[in-house]
Design a protein around this motif. Structure first.
Motif, PDB file in Angstrom:
ATOM      1  N   ARG A  29       0.843  -1.181   0.000  1.00 23.60           N
ATOM      2  CA  ARG A  29       0.000   0.000   0.000  1.00 23.60           C
ATOM      3  C   ARG A  29       0.882   1.236   0.000  1.00 23.60           C
ATOM      4  O   ARG A  29       1.298   1.718   1.039  1.00 23.60           O
ATOM      5  N   THR A  30       1.188   1.718  -1.191  1.00 24.37           N
ATOM      6  CA  THR A  30       2.052   2.882  -1.310  1.00 24.37           C
ATOM      7  C   THR A  30       1.410   3.900  -2.225  1.00 24.37           C
ATOM      8  O   THR A  30       0.522   3.584  -2.997  1.00 24.37           O
ATOM      9  N   ALA A 196       5.035   9.955   4.098  1.00 28.06           N
ATOM     10  CA  ALA A 196       4.602  10.968   3.130  1.00 28.06           C
ATOM     11  C   ALA A 196       5.734  11.480   2.247  1.00 28.06           C
ATOM     12  O   ALA A 196       5.599  11.571   1.024  1.00 28.06           O
ATOM     13  N   LYS A 197       6.849  11.831   2.847  1.00 25.21           N
ATOM     14  CA  LYS A 197       7.964  12.348   2.065  1.00 25.21           C
ATOM     15  C   LYS A 197       8.557  11.255   1.186  1.00 25.21           C
ATOM     16  O   LYS A 197       8.931  11.490   0.032  1.00 25.21           O
ATOM     17  N   TYR A 198       8.635  10.050   1.728  1.00 23.80           N
ATOM     18  CA  TYR A 198       9.282   8.939   1.033  1.00 23.80           C
ATOM     19  C   TYR A 198       8.441   8.421  -0.124  1.00 23.80           C
ATOM     20  O   TYR A 198       8.967   8.099  -1.186  1.00 23.80           O
ATOM     21  N   SER A 199       7.121   8.337   0.101  1.00 19.87           N
ATOM     22  CA  SER A 199       6.278   7.700  -0.905  1.00 19.87           C
ATOM     23  C   SER A 199       5.710   8.670  -1.924  1.00 19.87           C
ATOM     24  O   SER A 199       5.328   8.256  -3.023  1.00 19.87           O
ATOM     25  N   GLY A 244      -2.069  12.450   3.563  1.00 19.80           N
ATOM     26  CA  GLY A 244      -3.441  11.957   3.471  1.00 19.80           C
ATOM     27  C   GLY A 244      -3.495  10.485   3.131  1.00 19.80           C
ATOM     28  O   GLY A 244      -4.342   9.744   3.652  1.00 19.80           O
ATOM     29  N   PHE A 245      -2.593  10.061   2.268  1.00 17.26           N
ATOM     30  CA  PHE A 245      -2.507   8.643   1.899  1.00 17.26           C
ATOM     31  C   PHE A 245      -2.252   7.775   3.130  1.00 17.26           C
ATOM     32  O   PHE A 245      -2.900   6.747   3.337  1.00 17.26           O
ATOM     33  N   GLN A 246      -1.291   8.196   3.983  1.00 17.98           N
ATOM     34  CA  GLN A 246      -0.960   7.395   5.152  1.00 17.98           C
ATOM     35  C   GLN A 246      -2.063   7.446   6.199  1.00 17.98           C
ATOM     36  O   GLN A 246      -2.327   6.448   6.890  1.00 17.98           O
ATOM     37  N   LEU A 247      -2.726   8.583   6.342  1.00 19.84           N
ATOM     38  CA  LEU A 247      -3.868   8.663   7.248  1.00 19.84           C
ATOM     39  C   LEU A 247      -4.944   7.662   6.827  1.00 19.84           C
ATOM     40  O   LEU A 247      -5.524   6.957   7.664  1.00 19.84           O
ATOM     41  N   ARG A 248      -5.205   7.611   5.531  1.00 22.07           N
ATOM     42  CA  ARG A 248      -6.173   6.629   5.026  1.00 22.07           C
ATOM     43  C   ARG A 248      -5.671   5.206   5.264  1.00 22.07           C
ATOM     44  O   ARG A 248      -6.439   4.312   5.633  1.00 22.07           O
ATOM     45  N   ASP A 249      -4.391   4.997   5.082  1.00 22.11           N
ATOM     46  CA  ASP A 249      -3.805   3.679   5.293  1.00 22.11           C
ATOM     47  C   ASP A 249      -3.985   3.232   6.744  1.00 22.11           C
ATOM     48  O   ASP A 249      -4.289   2.070   7.015  1.00 22.11           O
ATOM     49  N   ASP A 250      -3.804   4.162   7.678  1.00 20.57           N
ATOM     50  CA  ASP A 250      -3.960   3.829   9.097  1.00 20.57           C
ATOM     51  C   ASP A 250      -5.409   3.470   9.427  1.00 20.57           C
ATOM     52  O   ASP A 250      -5.661   2.603  10.270  1.00 20.57           O
TER      53      ASP A 250
END
Length: 363
Positions: A29-30, A196-199, A244-250
């Protein structure tokens, strides 16, 4: 066959296995689209033809799927392979994680020693190998990737920040007590630097820097600066997208359906992840309910019924709704940054689709 020959054959088979396993980890999930997206789609104001020429100038080294695809796979590979070891995850996307593949190989071949430790060792070395490969692939991109260039600076910073973010995540899991404000800020920092910065942010700016530098080399212009306005625009777009992507992932780590996400429901709770959602929930609960939440975090034997109880607390406390508002804020920031970029409508539509898939996804 001699013993040395057998050893060489086994070594080759394991390396081939690593390559296949690393390729499978690309299903993690990236954030969708990496450097290639920035090079092909998000062109500088001067026009898409400029970026296409810049992309071609350094892409001539590539074969097959392209050097940049390999770069993305290797950078992504080390993060996911080591992340599965740290999180004690046996599967990724419904398939055995890399270290579990090594463990299975040990058991199937009846090798001497401890299969579990062999699996961990194999996974660590596989991750290290992909990290080394990423540097090799990046160096092969040409003058735009030389030390001191904006692209090289972004690349080095990206690899350093994700390791710092990974450690911050691990550190957060072992803290005994922390006030609500500090817990929330720490969770936000983990999201920013580990994910966030990495992906998203760095891959967009990395692709843009390579393309801009290639154009400069082709035209004989002076070297570009890391503060180039195009790169600043990519940062403004990529960082909130990644957050936002990681918040959704969590959210999916707690509320996602296993048949869709490929991970058991509530695994992030069992692993003790101190996410933004957990921090918001803890701050909104009564003392007794907060104690229940913290006692549940990191319990590998947490039952489905206990997971459901934590879900209920997250919703009834208002934390889930606040978490959704945070995602919506990130989405607003992303589209605001997108509007500020000078793009043709085809490119704008493509990036809008990326945002929708990243922030409104179910897996």
């Amino acid at each position: 066959m001699s013993r040395g020959g057998r050893l060489a054959q086994v070594t080759v088979e394991l390396v081939v296995g690593i390559l296949r396993a690393v390729e499978r980890t690309r299903g993690g999930r990236t954030c969708p689209e990496h450097a290639n997206g920035a090079q092909h789609d998000a062109e500088p104001p001067e026009g898409s033809r400029v970026v296409n020429r810049g992309h071609q100038a350094h892409q001539h080294h590539a074969d097959g799927d392209g050097q940049n695809n390999a770069l993305g796979a290797h950078n992504l590979g080390v993060a996911l392979i080591h992340d599965d070891i740290i999180d004690r995850s046996d599967t990724r996307r419904g398939a055995p994680s890399v270290h579990k593949r090594f463990e299975a190989a040990h058991e199937q071949n009846n090798w001497r020693g401890d299969a579990f430790n062999y699996g961990l060792t194999g996974g660590i070395l596989a991750g290290d190998l992909t990290l080394a490969w990423s540097a090799e692939v990046f160096a092969s991109l040409g003058e735009g990737a030389l030390y001191g260039s904006p692209a090289r600076t972004i690349f080095d910073r990206m690899r350093s920040e994700v390791l710092a973010g990974q450690y911050l995540d691990v550190y957060s899991e072992v803290l005994d007590t922390e006030d609500a404000s500090s817990a929330l800020q720490r969770a936000l920092n983990v999201i920013r630097f580990k994910s966030a910065k990495y992906s998203c942010e760095h891959p967009f700016t990395l692709g843009g820097a390579l393309a801009l530098q290639a154009r400069a080399l082709e035209s004989g212009a002076s070297a570009i600066s890391e503060e180039h306005p195009v790169l600043a625009g990519y940062r403004a777009f990529g960082l909130p997208l990644g957050e936002g992507f990681q918040l959704r992932d969590d959210e999916l780590g707690v509320f996602g359906r296993p048949e869709v996400t490929g991970k058991p429901a509530g695994d992030d709770l069992r692993e003790g992840k101190r996410t933004v959602l957990v921090a918001l929930t803890s701050a909104a609960l009564s003392e007794q309910e907060a104690a229940l939440l913290h006692d549940s975090l990191g319990n590998p034997n947490l039952s489905d019924e206990q997971v459901e109880r934590i879900r209920e607390l997250m919703v009834s406390s208002g934390a889930f709704a606040e978490h959704e508002r945070l995602i919506e804020q990130k989405s607003h920031a992303v589209f605001e940054a997108l509007d500020a970029l000078e793009l043709d409508e085809l490119v704008r539509a493509a990036l809008s689709d990326i945002v929708d898939r990243a922030l409104r996804r179910k897996s």
